[in-house]
Design an enzyme around this catalytic site. Structure first.
Site: not given
Length: 315
Positions: A151-152
């Site tokens: 995930d970012r």
């Protein structure tokens, strides 16, 4: 006394008479690239040689290599350019931990997208885009292939492939190939049970949020193991091992046991003590798809996870 000066016959310079800007060396015995260069270029200092490498001036069998520990085998040709090869822009938010002909392993910072998402701007900086520019320094046809994602807002170790064949080999045998995936998670509250296992069936809602289904065999089976590293009444630091690798698996499972990841508003967190998501992919160990060698990469626990500075008010 006058002395007549004979005119000097100046020959026009022939560019072809200049020494070649590329020097070639044949590898005689197995070695790592930096050690080979230090031995070969004995008149240059270690830092100077590292600079030559980082500027893309060294090739192995006509492929530009910038990684210090690139393995060399007898019979390979190492070429060194005197002039600088075209440079890719400096990488932002990632560090290359390992690179060879088949894979690239990086450490990604929190905040950097792994690959462009549907919601991302087409020019937004991603790990994928930067690595593509990196591998194209030596050959504009080179490509990068995504093996898995973070995930970012999750930091840590990621693996990319350099060919579609290697990508498919890794993905098709992921459960057998990957020997260890360890995260550290900063979660809310004091986790009283020192270790445990969370098992559920994960599904995705219409709003793209993952959740644990109350029904058996309804969705993708997900298993997460955790162990408490340290804790106080506000936060606990956990070591988390993934038995399966589902989307948002750790984030959902931490919410399920009542200890959402710090800063994870999407999955129930009400605090933001470190101004980022409290999740870091610390260890990745896998069998190399070509050599069969077991590679293991371990990174430091982010310092902010160990001593979260303050507890932000509920969001």
């Amino acid at each position: 006394m006058n002395r007549s000066k004979k005119p000097m016959n100046k020959k026009p310079m022939n560019p072809k008479s200049n020494p070649s800007p590329i020097k070639l060396y044949t590898v005689k015995e197995p070695s790592e690239l930096l050690n080979f260069l230090i031995t070969t270029l004995s008149n240059q200092g270690r830092n100077s040689i590292k600079s030559i490498l980082s500027r893309g001036q060294v090739s192995v069998n006509n492929k530009v290599v910038t990684v210090y520990n690139h393995p060399l085998q007898p019979g390979q040709t190492v070429s060194i350019r005197k002039d600088r090869a075209p440079e890719a822009p400096p990488m932002i938010g990632l560090t290359i931990l390992h690179e060879d002909e088949d894979v690239v392993v990086i450490q990604k910072d929190s905040g950097l997208l792994s690959v462009a998402s549907d919601q991302a701007h087409e020019d937004e900086l991603t790990a994928y885009r930067q690595l593509t520019a990196h591998v194209r320094i030596g050959n504009p046809k080179n490509r990068i292939f995504v093996v898995h994602r973070l995930d970012r807002d999750t930091s840590g170790v990621m693996l990319f492939a350099k060919s579609e064949h290697v990508q498919q080999t890794l993905q098709n045998a992921w459960q057998d190939t990957v020997k260890e995936r360890t995260y550290v998670a900063l979660v809310e509250g004091m986790v009283k049970k020192q270790e445990g296992t969370i098992s559920s069936w994960l599904k995705e809602s219409a709003t793209l949020k993952m959740y644990s289904s109350p029904y058996p065999n309804d969705g993708q089976h997900a298993v997460t193991h955790y162990k408490v590293i340290q804790s106080n009444r506000n936060f606990s630091l956990l070591e988390v091992h993934l038995e399966t690798g589902r989307k948002n698996q750790i984030r959902v499972h931490m919410q399920d046991i009542g200890h959402p990841i710090a800063g994870d508003k999407k999955y129930g967190s009400t605090t933001k003590p470190i101004n980022r998501l409290g999740l870091h992919a610390r260890v990745l160990s896998f069998i190399h798809p070509r050599s069969g060698e077991l590679l293991r990469f371990e990174t430091e626990i982010p310092k902010s996870f160990i001593n979260p500075s303050r507890v932000a008010p509920p969001q």
